[in-house]
Write an enzyme that holds these catalytic residues in place. Structure first.
Site, PDB file in Angstrom:
ATOM      1  N   MET A  30       0.819  -1.206   0.000  1.00 28.17           N
ATOM      2  CA  MET A  30       0.000   0.000   0.000  1.00 28.17           C
ATOM      3  C   MET A  30       0.856   1.262   0.000  1.00 28.17           C
ATOM      4  O   MET A  30       0.558   2.229  -0.708  1.00 28.17           O
ATOM      5  CB  MET A  30      -0.951   0.016   1.195  1.00 28.17           C
ATOM      6  CG  MET A  30      -1.983   1.128   1.067  1.00 28.17           C
ATOM      7  SD  MET A  30      -3.043   1.244   2.490  1.00 28.17           S
ATOM      8  CE  MET A  30      -3.950  -0.285   2.376  1.00 28.17           C
ATOM      9  N   ASP A  71      12.578   4.039  11.023  1.00 27.51           N
ATOM     10  CA  ASP A  71      11.816   3.094  11.837  1.00 27.51           C
ATOM     11  C   ASP A  71      10.845   3.935  12.667  1.00 27.51           C
ATOM     12  O   ASP A  71      11.265   4.661  13.570  1.00 27.51           O
ATOM     13  CB  ASP A  71      12.770   2.304  12.737  1.00 27.51           C
ATOM     14  CG  ASP A  71      12.024   1.367  13.683  1.00 27.51           C
ATOM     15  OD1 ASP A  71      10.764   1.465  13.778  1.00 27.51           O
ATOM     16  OD2 ASP A  71      12.690   0.535  14.328  1.00 27.51           O
ATOM     17  N   VAL A  72       9.546   3.861  12.335  1.00 31.97           N
ATOM     18  CA  VAL A  72       8.580   4.784  12.953  1.00 31.97           C
ATOM     19  C   VAL A  72       8.388   4.533  14.445  1.00 31.97           C
ATOM     20  O   VAL A  72       7.766   5.336  15.131  1.00 31.97           O
ATOM     21  CB  VAL A  72       7.198   4.762  12.249  1.00 31.97           C
ATOM     22  CG1 VAL A  72       7.327   5.217  10.809  1.00 31.97           C
ATOM     23  CG2 VAL A  72       6.524   3.407  12.363  1.00 31.97           C
ATOM     24  N   TYR A 166      -5.412  -4.675  17.451  1.00 28.97           N
ATOM     25  CA  TYR A 166      -5.347  -3.968  16.177  1.00 28.97           C
ATOM     26  C   TYR A 166      -6.481  -2.951  16.076  1.00 28.97           C
ATOM     27  O   TYR A 166      -6.269  -1.786  15.721  1.00 28.97           O
ATOM     28  CB  TYR A 166      -5.431  -4.988  15.031  1.00 28.97           C
ATOM     29  CG  TYR A 166      -5.563  -4.361  13.674  1.00 28.97           C
ATOM     30  CD1 TYR A 166      -4.445  -3.855  13.011  1.00 28.97           C
ATOM     31  CD2 TYR A 166      -6.804  -4.280  13.035  1.00 28.97           C
ATOM     32  CE1 TYR A 166      -4.574  -3.281  11.757  1.00 28.97           C
ATOM     33  CE2 TYR A 166      -6.934  -3.704  11.787  1.00 28.97           C
ATOM     34  CZ  TYR A 166      -5.809  -3.203  11.148  1.00 28.97           C
ATOM     35  OH  TYR A 166      -5.944  -2.625   9.917  1.00 28.97           O
ATOM     36  N   LYS A 170      -6.565   1.423  15.729  1.00 31.44           N
ATOM     37  CA  LYS A 170      -7.217   2.217  14.678  1.00 31.44           C
ATOM     38  C   LYS A 170      -8.198   3.229  15.276  1.00 31.44           C
ATOM     39  O   LYS A 170      -8.359   4.327  14.746  1.00 31.44           O
ATOM     40  CB  LYS A 170      -7.907   1.287  13.672  1.00 31.44           C
ATOM     41  CG  LYS A 170      -6.928   0.383  12.912  1.00 31.44           C
ATOM     42  CD  LYS A 170      -5.864   1.207  12.166  1.00 31.44           C
ATOM     43  CE  LYS A 170      -4.915   0.346  11.342  1.00 31.44           C
ATOM     44  NZ  LYS A 170      -3.831   1.143  10.720  1.00 31.44           N
ATOM     45  N   VAL A 199      -8.537  -4.574   1.761  1.00 30.23           N
ATOM     46  CA  VAL A 199      -7.701  -4.246   0.602  1.00 30.23           C
ATOM     47  C   VAL A 199      -7.052  -5.518   0.078  1.00 30.23           C
ATOM     48  O   VAL A 199      -6.322  -6.206   0.795  1.00 30.23           O
ATOM     49  CB  VAL A 199      -6.620  -3.214   0.978  1.00 30.23           C
ATOM     50  CG1 VAL A 199      -5.753  -2.899  -0.237  1.00 30.23           C
ATOM     51  CG2 VAL A 199      -7.262  -1.951   1.521  1.00 30.23           C
TER      52      VAL A 199
END
Lengths: 269, 263
Positions: A30, A71-72, A166, A170, A199
């Site tokens: 993505m 690296d976030v 998860y 979000k 997706v």
């Protein structure tokens, strides 16, 4: 204070000419699709991520783009990547597309999670976008221009049995998005989220294959049932998601901020 | 971004005033053919002439959205004149009573604004959707309002009509999805224009004993981005949702409100 900017008509308000966009997670499906679509729209793209080989390969197809290791989950890494990006495109208006994210432990109830598992998925999906916003928003605010798009998901709109950690990331990302929009808005900076559902890509196919293994239901049936759960009866593509990111970064969305745009074929309706 | 609207037929209600002309121009810029559905076709003659001069294929058709038969007749005439409709933009609507509480609002006032803002769009979609279903593709964009996302004291009837419109939008989205048709709402906050300047700000200035400019600034300050929307902001959102780029977006409410709904 300007009440309205007068005639905002431009030759093409959907264009990103003159904008540089920092894309996290650019190495994967993505993120790579988002990078391609933004590049096609005229943006200079900063490809941020960990898999440098994949990023270099993508950069070779996107003229004028730059790769920065990032690296976030590590603040020093984010700060360094942002500084490098600013050095390379000093005169551009900035956009930030937070695409990097993970799925966390699937198939576990809330009470089966370890604290570490929850912390790990929050580190990527929530602290990651927090860190990039923390380091980019002051730059955008100083320029009185800029836009952020956080990629969330439909699990930020509903409960999700066996994907609680998860799902919680979000929901949390929407909270950051709305509050950052209110804080940055008076400085002319917009913050929105794009929320894909289903997706089609390697990740979803792997998850469906695992579910087929676990339940004994044939893969194709799971795939078809999944697509049929949306009003349009088809999976989203990463290009659908990328187009929504592009719209929200562009001047065409100049008075849209603090919004969560679903790109899910009509599943959360 | 590939919008894919070149040569497509777009039907637009409410083109006579307010945001209508700018929305028509935005679609014309993308190469769309335009059918303006309006109670008074003569009232859009200037717009038709302006865009015709730019070689846009455009025509006006008489249509009263509160009359289901009129909607069907207009849809038929537009299809005969401009071809199979690809998109329908439902802009026509009204404000309802302003500054009245629910107790003060009459049954007739309540009924009238629902008849226009909610039932009117239901009528219009019923008239146009069958042609889209036959084609297996289509885009419907309904212009709602931010008071359809929150309650609003003093605007009860209008707010109810815009909440109702969201129900119409979302249920049609679920029913028409199988035919490749998307149905979405754009929800503008306050929009700059003659109504805003000459009515809204003027009334506020009188009520609060402030200048016109101060009234405008107070309205702008309601929004995180510090400005009211322009017609073009709303037009851009309509164009996006009608485009190929938004083919996987259906049943959503997209506020164009400078961040008001994020509060």
């Amino acid at each position: 204070m300007p009440i309205c900017p007068g005639d905002t008509r431009l030759p093409n308000q959907f264009s990103l000419e003159g904008m540089a966009v920092f894309v996290t997670g650019a190495a994967n499906g993505m993120g790579a699709a988002v990078s391609r679509v933004l590049h096609e729209a005229g943006a200079s793209v900063v490809l941020a991520g960990r898999d440098l080989a994949a990023l270099d390969k993508l950069a070779s197809h996107l003229h004028g783009s730059r790769v920065v290791p990032c690296d976030v989950t590590e603040e020093a890494s984010v700060a360094g990547a942002v500084a490098t990006a600013l050095e390379r495109f000093p005169t551009h208006r900035w956009g930030l597309a937070n695409v990097a994210g993970g799925t966390g432990p699937g198939g576990k109830t809330v009470w089966e999670h370890s604290l570490l598992e929850v912390e790990d998925i929050f580190a990527v999906n929530v602290y990651g976008p927090f860190l990039t916003m923390k380091h980019f928003l002051p730059v955008m605010i100083a320029a009185r221009a800029g836009a952020v798009v956080n990629v969330g998901g439909t699990f930020g709109f509903k409960g999700a049995a066996l994907s609680s950690a998860y799902g919680a990331t979000k929901w949390a990302l929407r909270g950051f998005t709305h509050s950052a929009a209110l804080e940055a808005g008076p400085h002319g900076v917009r913050v929105n989220s794009v929320n894909p559902g289903g997706v089609d890509g390697p990740r979803l196919r792997r998850q469906l294959a695992e579910a087929a293994e676990r339940t004994g239901v044939p893969y194709q049936k799971l795939y078809d049932d999944f697509a049929a759960r949306s009003a349009l009866g088809r999976m989203s593509s990463d290009i659908d998601v990328a187009n929504a990111v592009l719209f929200l970064l562009s001047d065409a969305a100049g008075n849209i901020t603090g919004q969560d745009l679903l790109v899910d074929g009509g599943t959360v309706v | 971004m590939k919008l894919g609207l070149d040569g497509q037929t777009v039907l637009l209600t409410g083109a006579t005033s307010g945001m209508g002309p700018d929305i028509a121009r935005a679609f014309a810029e993308e190469g769309a053919r335009l059918g303006l559905l309006t109670r008074q076709p003569e009232a859009v003659a200037d717009l038709v002439q302006e865009l015709s001069a730019q070689r846009v294929r455009i025509d006006a058709f008489a249509c009263d959205i509160t009359d289901a038969d009129s909607c069907s007749a207009a849809a038929e005439a537009a299809e005969a004149g401009l071809g199979q409709p690809f998109a329908l933009i439902n802009l026509a609507g009204g404000s309802g009573p302003i500054g009245k509480t629910g107790v003060e609002t009459t049954r007739e006032e309540f009924h009238d604004i629902l008849d226009l803002n909610t039932t009117g769009i239901f009528n219009m979609i019923r008239a146009v959707a069958p042609a889209m279903m036959r084609a297996g593709r289509g885009r419907i964009v309904n212009v709602g309002g931010t008071f359809g996302l929150r309650g609003r004291a003093g605007r009860l009837a209008y707010s109810a009509s815009k909440w109702g419109l969201r129900g119409v939008t979302k249920s049609f989205a679920l029913e028409l999805g199988a035919y490749g048709i998307t149905v979405n709402t754009v929800a503008p906050g306050m929009v700059d224009g003659p109504r805003f300047r000459e009515k809204v700000c003027a009334n506020m200035a009188v009520a609060e004993g402030i200048t016109h400019e101060e009234a405008a600034a107070r309205h702008a300050a309601d929004y995180a981005l510090g400005r009211v929307s322009t017609a073009r902001d709303v037009a851009n959102a309509c164009v996006f949702l009608a485009s190929d780029a938004a083919r996987q977006i259906t049943g959503v409410d997209l506020p164009v409100d400078g961040g008001w709904a994020a509060l």
